[in-house]
Design a protein around this motif. Structure first.
Motif, PDB file in Angstrom:
ATOM      1  N   GLY A  20       0.668  -1.272   0.110  1.00 42.72           N
ATOM      2  CA  GLY A  20       0.056   0.019   0.013  1.00 42.72           C
ATOM      3  C   GLY A  20       0.999   1.195  -0.004  1.00 42.72           C
ATOM      4  N   ARG A  21       2.099   1.172   0.628  1.00 39.96           N
ATOM      5  CA  ARG A  21       2.744   2.564   0.682  1.00 39.96           C
ATOM      6  C   ARG A  21       3.417   2.787  -0.730  1.00 39.96           C
ATOM      7  NH1 ARG A  21       6.830   2.811   5.845  1.00 39.96           N
ATOM      8  NH2 ARG A  21       6.899   4.843   4.995  1.00 39.96           N
ATOM      9  N   ILE A  49      -4.872   2.004  10.486  1.00 33.30           N
ATOM     10  CA  ILE A  49      -4.676   0.635  10.293  1.00 33.30           C
ATOM     11  C   ILE A  49      -5.901   0.425   9.581  1.00 33.30           C
ATOM     12  CG2 ILE A  49      -4.008  -1.567  11.074  1.00 33.30           C
ATOM     13  CD1 ILE A  49      -2.723   0.062  13.494  1.00 33.30           C
ATOM     14  N   VAL A  50      -5.848  -0.220   8.346  1.00 31.15           N
ATOM     15  CA  VAL A  50      -7.093  -0.899   7.723  1.00 31.15           C
ATOM     16  C   VAL A  50      -6.953  -2.266   7.473  1.00 31.15           C
ATOM     17  CG1 VAL A  50      -8.689  -0.941   5.780  1.00 31.15           C
ATOM     18  CG2 VAL A  50      -7.417   1.302   6.582  1.00 31.15           C
ATOM     19  N   LEU A  51      -7.830  -3.106   8.296  1.00 26.43           N
ATOM     20  CA  LEU A  51      -7.824  -4.662   8.200  1.00 26.43           C
ATOM     21  C   LEU A  51      -9.029  -4.975   7.329  1.00 26.43           C
ATOM     22  CD1 LEU A  51      -7.319  -5.165  12.062  1.00 26.43           C
ATOM     23  CD2 LEU A  51      -5.609  -5.413  10.244  1.00 26.43           C
ATOM     24  N   VAL A  91      -1.572   0.340   6.241  1.00 21.64           N
ATOM     25  CA  VAL A  91      -1.410   1.696   7.129  1.00 21.64           C
ATOM     26  C   VAL A  91      -1.592   2.499   5.847  1.00 21.64           C
ATOM     27  CG1 VAL A  91      -0.211   3.449   8.096  1.00 21.64           C
ATOM     28  CG2 VAL A  91      -0.064   1.171   9.131  1.00 21.64           C
ATOM     29  N   ALA A  92      -2.820   3.327   6.127  1.00 20.85           N
ATOM     30  CA  ALA A  92      -3.230   4.275   5.116  1.00 20.85           C
ATOM     31  C   ALA A  92      -3.410   5.438   5.476  1.00 20.85           C
ATOM     32  CB  ALA A  92      -4.485   3.710   4.236  1.00 20.85           C
ATOM     33  N   LEU A 107      -3.679   2.476   0.089  1.00 26.36           N
ATOM     34  CA  LEU A 107      -4.255   1.206   0.309  1.00 26.36           C
ATOM     35  C   LEU A 107      -4.230   0.303  -0.935  1.00 26.36           C
ATOM     36  CD1 LEU A 107      -6.041  -0.299   2.581  1.00 26.36           C
ATOM     37  CD2 LEU A 107      -7.860   0.428   1.492  1.00 26.36           C
ATOM     38  N   GLU A 108      -3.942  -0.960  -0.914  1.00 24.45           N
ATOM     39  CA  GLU A 108      -3.895  -1.600  -2.247  1.00 24.45           C
ATOM     40  C   GLU A 108      -4.832  -2.637  -2.355  1.00 24.45           C
ATOM     41  OE1 GLU A 108      -2.120  -2.343   0.849  1.00 24.45           O
ATOM     42  OE2 GLU A 108      -1.267  -4.030   0.904  1.00 24.45           O
TER      43      GLU A 108
END
Length: 149
Positions: A20-21, A49-51, A91-92, A107-108
């Motif tokens: 995602g970075r 933090i996206v789960l 982490v976005a 975010l990927e």
């Protein structure tokens, strides 16, 4: 139980970056109405933090190659999307909130991925200075020695 869904330009695995970075595109997290109250004060976080659930990942793979080299690693030693319980962690950066929608960058996730949870990221709490993945560091050094990367 999902709390929302990802709206992303990434439609298939090949569209998304490995991490995602590396993603500069904007993604929207739609949080279901029954969970909107949980977004109170979310704007105070710069990063989240996206789960999310990798609903198109294979769940029968325990060892895999990574994009970082030819060696095979166990899925618990790498970040392969294919794993027994394909939960993704990213982490976005939180750019804005529009009601029950969070606009993020970095975010990927694929379009339609279920959002499992969101937590505020804190460099004071979540960052571990000096943390390493030794096999990754070794592979990275080999690439630099060969003039790759």
């Amino acid at each position: 139980m999902p709390i929302g869904v990802v709206h992303s330009i990434y439609k298939s695995k090949g569209d998304a970056p490995f991490q995602g970075r590396d993603a500069s595109e904007i993604t929207e997290l739609e949080i279901y109405p029954e969970f909107t109250a949980g977004l109170k004060d979310i704007e105070d976080a710069t990063h989240l933090i996206v789960l999310y659930w990798l609903d198109r990942a294979r769940r029968d793979i325990l060892q895999t190659k990574t994009p970082h080299g030819p060696d095979v690693h166990g899925v618990f030693a790498c970040r392969s999307p294919n794993r027994p319980n394909p939960i993704a962690f990213c982490v976005a950066e939180l750019l804005s909130r529009k009601g029950n929608r969070l606009v993020v960058q970095g975010l990927e996730a694929l379009d339609g991925s279920p959002v499992v949870d969101i937590k505020p990221y804190s460099s004071h709490i979540d960052s571990v200075p000096g943390a390493r993945i030794r096999w990754f560091d070794k592979q990275k050094n080999v690439k630099f020695e060969k003039g790759v990367g």
